[in-house]
Design a protein around this motif. Structure first.
Motif, PDB file in Angstrom:
ATOM      1  N   GLN A  62      24.450   7.418  -4.972  1.00 18.01           N
ATOM      2  CA  GLN A  62      23.857   8.048  -3.804  1.00 18.01           C
ATOM      3  C   GLN A  62      24.462   7.603  -2.481  1.00 18.01           C
ATOM      4  N   ASP A  63      25.416   6.651  -2.508  1.00 18.40           N
ATOM      5  CA  ASP A  63      26.101   6.376  -1.247  1.00 18.40           C
ATOM      6  C   ASP A  63      27.005   7.542  -0.866  1.00 18.40           C
ATOM      7  N   GLU A  64      27.234   8.467  -1.804  1.00 22.51           N
ATOM      8  CA  GLU A  64      28.002   9.661  -1.514  1.00 22.51           C
ATOM      9  C   GLU A  64      27.089  10.841  -1.139  1.00 22.51           C
ATOM     10  N   HIS A  65      25.813  10.633  -1.245  1.00 21.14           N
ATOM     11  CA  HIS A  65      24.869  11.726  -1.002  1.00 21.14           C
ATOM     12  C   HIS A  65      24.895  12.128   0.473  1.00 21.14           C
ATOM     13  N   PRO A  66      24.759  13.413   0.743  1.00 16.05           N
ATOM     14  CA  PRO A  66      24.760  13.874   2.138  1.00 16.05           C
ATOM     15  C   PRO A  66      23.722  13.188   3.016  1.00 16.05           C
ATOM     16  N   VAL A  67      22.588  12.787   2.435  1.00 21.77           N
ATOM     17  CA  VAL A  67      21.565  12.101   3.230  1.00 21.77           C
ATOM     18  C   VAL A  67      22.122  10.805   3.809  1.00 21.77           C
ATOM     19  N   TRP A  68      22.814  10.036   2.960  1.00 19.89           N
ATOM     20  CA  TRP A  68      23.349   8.766   3.452  1.00 19.89           C
ATOM     21  C   TRP A  68      24.473   8.990   4.448  1.00 19.89           C
ATOM     22  N   LYS A  69      25.232  10.030   4.257  1.00 21.03           N
ATOM     23  CA  LYS A  69      26.270  10.337   5.238  1.00 21.03           C
ATOM     24  C   LYS A  69      25.642  10.691   6.582  1.00 21.03           C
ATOM     25  N   ALA A  70      24.554  11.446   6.536  1.00 18.22           N
ATOM     26  CA  ALA A  70      23.887  11.866   7.765  1.00 18.22           C
ATOM     27  C   ALA A  70      23.238  10.680   8.481  1.00 18.22           C
ATOM     28  N   THR A  71      22.668   9.753   7.718  1.00 17.90           N
ATOM     29  CA  THR A  71      21.970   8.638   8.369  1.00 17.90           C
ATOM     30  C   THR A  71      22.924   7.713   9.109  1.00 17.90           C
TER      31      THR A  71
ATOM     32  N   ASP B  59      10.068  11.043   3.241  1.00 23.87           N
ATOM     33  CA  ASP B  59      11.041   9.950   3.273  1.00 23.87           C
ATOM     34  C   ASP B  59      12.393  10.503   2.826  1.00 23.87           C
ATOM     35  N   PRO B  60      13.453  10.286   3.621  1.00 26.80           N
ATOM     36  CA  PRO B  60      14.745  10.918   3.312  1.00 26.80           C
ATOM     37  C   PRO B  60      15.476  10.340   2.108  1.00 26.80           C
ATOM     38  N   THR B  61      15.054   9.202   1.575  1.00 27.20           N
ATOM     39  CA  THR B  61      15.765   8.628   0.438  1.00 27.20           C
ATOM     40  C   THR B  61      15.905   9.689  -0.654  1.00 27.20           C
ATOM     41  N   PRO B  62      17.129  10.020  -1.049  1.00 23.59           N
ATOM     42  CA  PRO B  62      17.328  11.167  -1.953  1.00 23.59           C
ATOM     43  C   PRO B  62      16.740  10.900  -3.339  1.00 23.59           C
ATOM     44  N   LYS B  63      15.924  11.815  -3.796  1.00 24.03           N
ATOM     45  CA  LYS B  63      15.356  11.706  -5.136  1.00 24.03           C
ATOM     46  C   LYS B  63      16.348  12.252  -6.161  1.00 24.03           C
ATOM     47  N   SER B  64      16.277  11.675  -7.359  1.00 14.03           N
ATOM     48  CA  SER B  64      17.212  12.058  -8.410  1.00 14.03           C
ATOM     49  C   SER B  64      16.682  11.536  -9.727  1.00 14.03           C
ATOM     50  N   ILE B  65      17.488  11.616 -10.768  1.00 11.78           N
ATOM     51  CA  ILE B  65      17.062  11.076 -12.051  1.00 11.78           C
ATOM     52  C   ILE B  65      17.018   9.560 -12.045  1.00 11.78           C
ATOM     53  N   THR B  66      17.585   8.934 -11.019  1.00  6.95           N
ATOM     54  CA  THR B  66      17.489   7.479 -10.899  1.00  6.95           C
ATOM     55  C   THR B  66      16.522   7.062  -9.803  1.00  6.95           C
ATOM     56  N   PHE B  67      15.818   8.006  -9.218  1.00  7.70           N
ATOM     57  CA  PHE B  67      14.831   7.664  -8.192  1.00  7.70           C
ATOM     58  C   PHE B  67      13.738   8.710  -8.150  1.00  7.70           C
ATOM     59  N   GLU B  68      12.545   8.288  -8.564  1.00  7.27           N
ATOM     60  CA  GLU B  68      11.402   9.190  -8.620  1.00  7.27           C
ATOM     61  C   GLU B  68      10.848   9.510  -7.246  1.00  7.27           C
ATOM     62  N   GLY B  69      11.010   8.589  -6.289  1.00 13.15           N
ATOM     63  CA  GLY B  69      10.407   8.751  -4.976  1.00 13.15           C
ATOM     64  C   GLY B  69       9.303   7.724  -4.765  1.00 13.15           C
ATOM     65  N   PHE B  70       8.865   7.620  -3.505  1.00 13.94           N
ATOM     66  CA  PHE B  70       7.805   6.685  -3.132  1.00 13.94           C
ATOM     67  C   PHE B  70       6.471   7.428  -3.008  1.00 13.94           C
ATOM     68  N   HIS B  71       5.392   6.652  -2.987  1.00 10.18           N
ATOM     69  CA  HIS B  71       4.050   7.222  -2.849  1.00 10.18           C
ATOM     70  C   HIS B  71       3.240   6.417  -1.843  1.00 10.18           C
ATOM     71  N   GLU B  72       2.158   7.022  -1.407  1.00 10.05           N
ATOM     72  CA  GLU B  72       1.237   6.321  -0.525  1.00 10.05           C
ATOM     73  C   GLU B  72      -0.167   6.335  -1.103  1.00 10.05           C
ATOM     74  N   TRP B  73      -0.870   5.278  -0.795  1.00  9.96           N
ATOM     75  CA  TRP B  73      -2.272   5.087  -1.182  1.00  9.96           C
ATOM     76  C   TRP B  73      -3.116   5.799  -0.135  1.00  9.96           C
ATOM     77  N   MET B  74      -3.838   6.846  -0.567  1.00 11.90           N
ATOM     78  CA  MET B  74      -4.633   7.634   0.367  1.00 11.90           C
ATOM     79  C   MET B  74      -6.081   7.149   0.360  1.00 11.90           C
ATOM     80  N   ILE B  75      -6.544   6.695   1.522  1.00 14.02           N
ATOM     81  CA  ILE B  75      -7.935   6.279   1.700  1.00 14.02           C
ATOM     82  C   ILE B  75      -8.802   7.480   2.064  1.00 14.02           C
ATOM     83  N   HIS B  76      -8.264   8.357   2.908  1.00 14.98           N
ATOM     84  CA  HIS B  76      -8.902   9.636   3.246  1.00 14.98           C
ATOM     85  C   HIS B  76      -7.882  10.750   3.076  1.00 14.98           C
ATOM     86  N   SER B  77      -8.358  11.913   2.637  1.00 16.59           N
ATOM     87  CA  SER B  77      -7.414  12.997   2.345  1.00 16.59           C
ATOM     88  C   SER B  77      -7.919  14.379   2.737  1.00 16.59           C
ATOM     89  N   LYS B  78      -9.003  14.442   3.490  1.00 19.79           N
ATOM     90  CA  LYS B  78      -9.592  15.741   3.829  1.00 19.79           C
ATOM     91  C   LYS B  78      -8.596  16.647   4.557  1.00 19.79           C
TER      92      LYS B  78
END
Length: 906
Positions: A23-32, A245-264
């Motif tokens: 992913q160092d070749e990924h367009p996201v990292w090039k853009a950042t 979050d711009p970190t590119p998701k792929s088969i080696t990265f599922e992505g991040f999550h957040e703990w929601m206390i309120h969600s209305k």
């Protein structure tokens, strides 16, 4: 929920575009690179050590730049530390960030604020004795009308992340969304399997409100497990992917999550119309009012000690036996322990469950019977005396037998494809199905979907065939014999020539110049890599296609060998030989991928056992030698869990079984530990026993995206090694809970009319089955060969039956068998493992005094089951006196026999 509008995110995936595999070749990292760094790494950090955890807090942002165990490996960090210098721009989340949506009372539109969106240096606040660092982070929240103070605290040696939110205005403000990002290091980019298992984690939520938590496990499954707990006003209401979050998701990265206390706020916008796990809430801050929200981080000594750690931290603990998938014909037990009394229990939807209080256990676990009354999702809410709420998510299904019979009927009717004019040779067959559009998938830009091979193409016919070893149905079998003889053997699998026994990737292909105009749907975009031309579709080099075919031949062998008048077109030995030849062809014709463990790879061990018992010694020796060579290769690797993907949860099933078979005990343990790291047990039907997979909605789904899949086929396949290990260690209740939950995962998502979907979407914007059948059948294979009833005497919870209805008196334990096949029963106290090759066990009665076991049989199947063929494991010491065994060491019991008695001889 209609998933018709699917989006194809294929460009992000490794085996599609190797250019993006690093992913160092990924367009996201090039853009950042052209964006300014705003995190303030260059301004340094402060280090703090607590009892078990140590952290580094950046001076500029006061987010974490390191999060480690005090006594752990110095190279291991819970944060994606290797990406810190790349993720130091705006919009990248770090532990310590916060997301808020709010509106002034009386307004209708929600406004969004994030501490990661446009970072500004926070205002440091002088700290007290227990506070490690504190800051007013309002400046980095984009003119938010609230004041937000964040602090990192040491409370009795444990780490606390606290937010104090104040309303300085003269108007009431409603906080409709409050999320705390938890970007733990699940990013495996650039890493080999050794590095990933040493450096990375998997995390799974229990979205249980005030009893909720997140568990963060090393990939290898060893050592402590990090737990994130509610501490103050931080009930775990929802679990939200951080897709911004711009970190590119792929088969080696599922992505991040957040703990929601309120969600209305999210429930009214992005998630509108979707039934959430918990009721979405908000909080209103009156003018000049403040409220504190806090999480606590603690270590459990191991994965299996998580619940004990929760109790030590005064958290409510719930244990379902056998879990949270509830067949309508079989109530389950629920055990609850907390230092607060239970004030109230409610059910949503009303009447979906009935909950009956039973006697407390010796150590004061509250015991309940939970009975399903209404098919579908159901939520149990437990309110404690102090006002805290715990939610438990159940899925009510039909009886296991009814689910399986509905599935078989759907596959062989709604999914049956018959078209004499089919240009691709796919008729007759059981083909992929789009449940939303209620149509067969006969054209797709991902060729295998419509081509009867690979998992998304083969899985439907595989499920239909595997169903027949669970509940044989002559009408279905007559159709499937045509498929096997006309379509599978000879088209999907070569039956002559130098490619004999080779299995093609797809019968469907895209080659418009070679076929008449109008053959292909003009509305489909065919200019994609996955629209295979015929040469690629005909390729026989993908090993993963072979187990499906081998399993089909094996089922035909079993039906021809053990049943009357079901399969007579060929003799049983022909089908067994084809299964053997297919197994060998995988190794000879698809050698590269055959180095990896295969999904459904356990079929090769079943074939080997049958070759040996049939006296086909030369074939058995040849197959065993070939499999030993593969197992010895796995033995040489620290973590032999690759596949077409850099990391996978596909091959562990086969790696475990062959390692166990050949006595490579170290590798069996390594494999089991790795499975337990990604296969949790939590009070939630969707996550309980759900083996991790997050990319197969792209390769086997309709709504195509990187996303945690709930009860993808990995659940039931990984349950095979877990339950096998349990039978070797029947005192390990944890293994039984995880394994049985994974087994039931194969049935959990089946619709009321029998459609089996690829998996369930976990994103809160969806929370629904995927729209097509996809690779569902691979998981059903796991149920077909592994489902069983487990009867145990737990030291705290007493006598329990998993997939059985148990009644006990002073001397006898009687269990009605409720699996679909009623063909496997394990009595843990006696290490007794009963299996039938034909015939059904209706009941088991165990006399605790003399240890005798009485089996009652279904006597209504004599038209197709001439004899009940019963296997008893010799090490149990049980025999049936007066009955002889056949050459296969089975008791051959006339089908009219109502019952037999087993006696213990040693």
């Amino acid at each position: 929920m209609n998933l018709k509008k699917s989006c194809y995110l294929l460009l992000t995936l490794f085996y599609i575009h190797p250019a993006f595999s690093q992913q160092d070749e990924h367009p996201v990292w090039k853009a950042t690179k052209s964006q300014p760094a705003t995190l303030g790494i260059e301004q340094g950090n402060k280090s703090f050590a607590l009892n078990q955890l140590k952290i580094k807090i950046l001076n500029a942002s006061q987010t974490l730049s390191a999060f480690q165990q005090v006594n752990g490996d110095a190279a291991f960090d819970y944060t994606p530390v290797e990406l810190l210098a790349k993720r130091d721009r705006n919009n990248f989340f770090h532990i310590g960030d916060i997301n808020i949506r709010l509106k002034y009372e009386g307004e209708t539109k929600w406004s969004s604020y994030s501490s990661a969106k446009d970072r500004k240096k926070v205002i440091e606040i002088a700290v007290s004795k227990t506070t490690l660092a504190a800051a007013d982070i309002t400046p980095t929240l984009e003119n938010i009308p609230l004041k937000v103070v964040r602090s990192w605290e040491n409370v009795d040696g444990d780490l606390i992340l606290k937010f104090q939110i104040s309303n300085p205005t003269d108007q009431a403000i409603e906080i409709g969304s409050l999320g705390i990002p938890l970007p733990f290091n699940n990013n495996m980019d650039w890493k080999n399997l050794n590095q990933a298992h040493a450096q990375n984690v998997f995390f799974d939520p229990y979205i249980g409100q005030d009893a909720g938590y997140m568990q963060v496990n090393h990939l290898h499954g060893n050592g402590p497990s990090l737990l994130v707990l509610p501490y103050t006003n931080a009930g775990f209401e929802a679990y939200n992917p951080l897709n911004s979050d711009p970190t590119p998701k792929s088969i080696t990265f599922e992505g991040f999550h957040e703990w929601m206390i309120h969600s209305k706020a999210l429930a009214e916008t992005e998630w509108k119309g979707v039934e959430q796990w918990n009721t979405p809430t908000s909080t209103v801050l009156k003018p000049k009012e403040s409220k504190t929200f806090a999480l606590k981080f603690v270590l459990s000594p191991s994965i299996k000690e998580i619940e004990n750690t929760l109790l030590k931290n005064k958290r409510p603990v719930a244990i379902g036996a056998p879990g949270y998938v509830v067949p309508l014909d079989n109530p389950v037990k629920l055990f609850i322990k907390h230092d607060q009394a239970i004030a109230h229990i409610s059910v949503y939807p009303e009447g979906a469950l009935t909950v009956t209080k039973q006697q407390d256990t010796p150590h004061k676990w509250h015991q309940y019977e939970v009975k399903g009354q209404q098919w579908g999702r159901a939520r149990l809410t437990i309110t404690y005396q102090d006002g805290a709420e715990q939610t438990i998510q159940y899925k009510v299904i039909k009886s296991e037998k009814d689910v399986v019979n509905d599935l078989g009927n759907f596959l062989t009717t709604a999914q049956w494809y018959e078209n004499d004019q089919d240009r691709f040779g796919r008729s007759p067959s059981v083909i992929t199905y789009d449940y939303e559009d209620k149509k067969l998938v006969t054209q797709e830009q991902r060729a295998w979907y419509a081509g009867l091979s690979d998992e998304a193409g083969a899985a439907s016919w595989l499920a239909a065939i595997m169903k027949q070893v669970v509940q044989p149905n002559p009408t279905e079998i007559n159709k499937l014999k045509r498929f096997v003889n006309e379509t599978m053997y000879g088209r999907i699998q070569h039956k002559e020539g130098n490619q004999k026994y080779g299995v093609v990737k797809s019968l469907f292909y895209y080659e418009p110049d070679s076929l008449p105009a109008g053959t292909y749907d003009a509305d489909i975009n065919w200019k994609v890599w996955s629209a295979w031309p015929k040469k690629e579709a005909d390729n026989i080099g993908r090993s993963y296609n072979y187990p499906h075919v081998a399993a089909a031949h094996w089922v035909m062998y079993r039906l021809a060998r053990d049943y009357r008048n079901l399969v007579q077109e060929e003799s049983w030995d022909v089908y067994l030989d084809r299964a053997f030849q297919t197994s060998m062809a995988m190794i000879e014709k698809a050698p590269y991928y055959a180095q990896f463990g295969q999904m459904e790879g356990s079929i090769f061990l079943l074939i080997l056992h049958d070759l040996r018992r049939e006296g086909l010694t030369d074939a058995a020796n040849k197959l065993e030698a070939a499999m030993r060579k593969r197992a010895e290769h796995w033995k040489s690797l620290d973590y032999p869990f690759g596949s077409e993907m850099p990391w996978d949860s596909t091959g562990q099933e086969e790696v475990y079984l062959w390692s166990r078979y050949f006595g490579f005990d170290d590798k069996t343990q390594v494999t089991l530990n790795a499975i337990l790291a990604y296969m949790p047990t939590v009070p939630h039907w969707g996550y309980n026993g759900s083996a991790r997979r997050y990319w197969d909605f792209v390769y086997g789904g309709k709504l195509s995206r990187i996303e945690r899949q709930l009860h993808h086929y990995g659940s039931a396949l990984n349950a095979i090694p877990v339950l096998t290990e349990y039978r070797d260690h029947p005192d390990d209740f944890y293994l039984l809970r995880v394994g049985h939950a994974g087994m039931m995962g194969a049935l959990a998502n089946v619709t009321a009319d029998g459609f089996g979907p690829a998996a369930f979407h976990s994103y809160p914007s969806t929370l629904a089955n995927d729209g097509i059948s996809g690779d569902y059948g691979t998981g059903f294979y796991g149920y077909a060969v592994n489902s069983g009833t487990y009867i145990i005497q737990h030291p705290e919870f007493g006598w329990l039956a998993f997939s059985g209805h148990l009644q006990a008196d002073k001397n006898n334990i009687e269990v009605r068998i409720t699996t679909a096949s009623r063909g496997r029963v394990f009595l843990a106290k006696e290490h007794l493992w009963l299996t039938t090759d034909a015939g059904e066990i209706e009941k088991l009665r165990y006399n605790q005094k003399d240890k005798s076991v009485v089996l009652s049989f279904n006597t209504s199947q004599s038209d197709r089951v001439p004899n009940i063929l019963l296997n008893i494991n010799p090490e149990s010491g049980y025999v049936i006196e007066g009955l002889q065994k056949d050459p296969f060491n089975r008791y051959t019991i006339p089908a009219s026999t109502a019952s037999v008695t087993l006696v213990k001889t040693k």
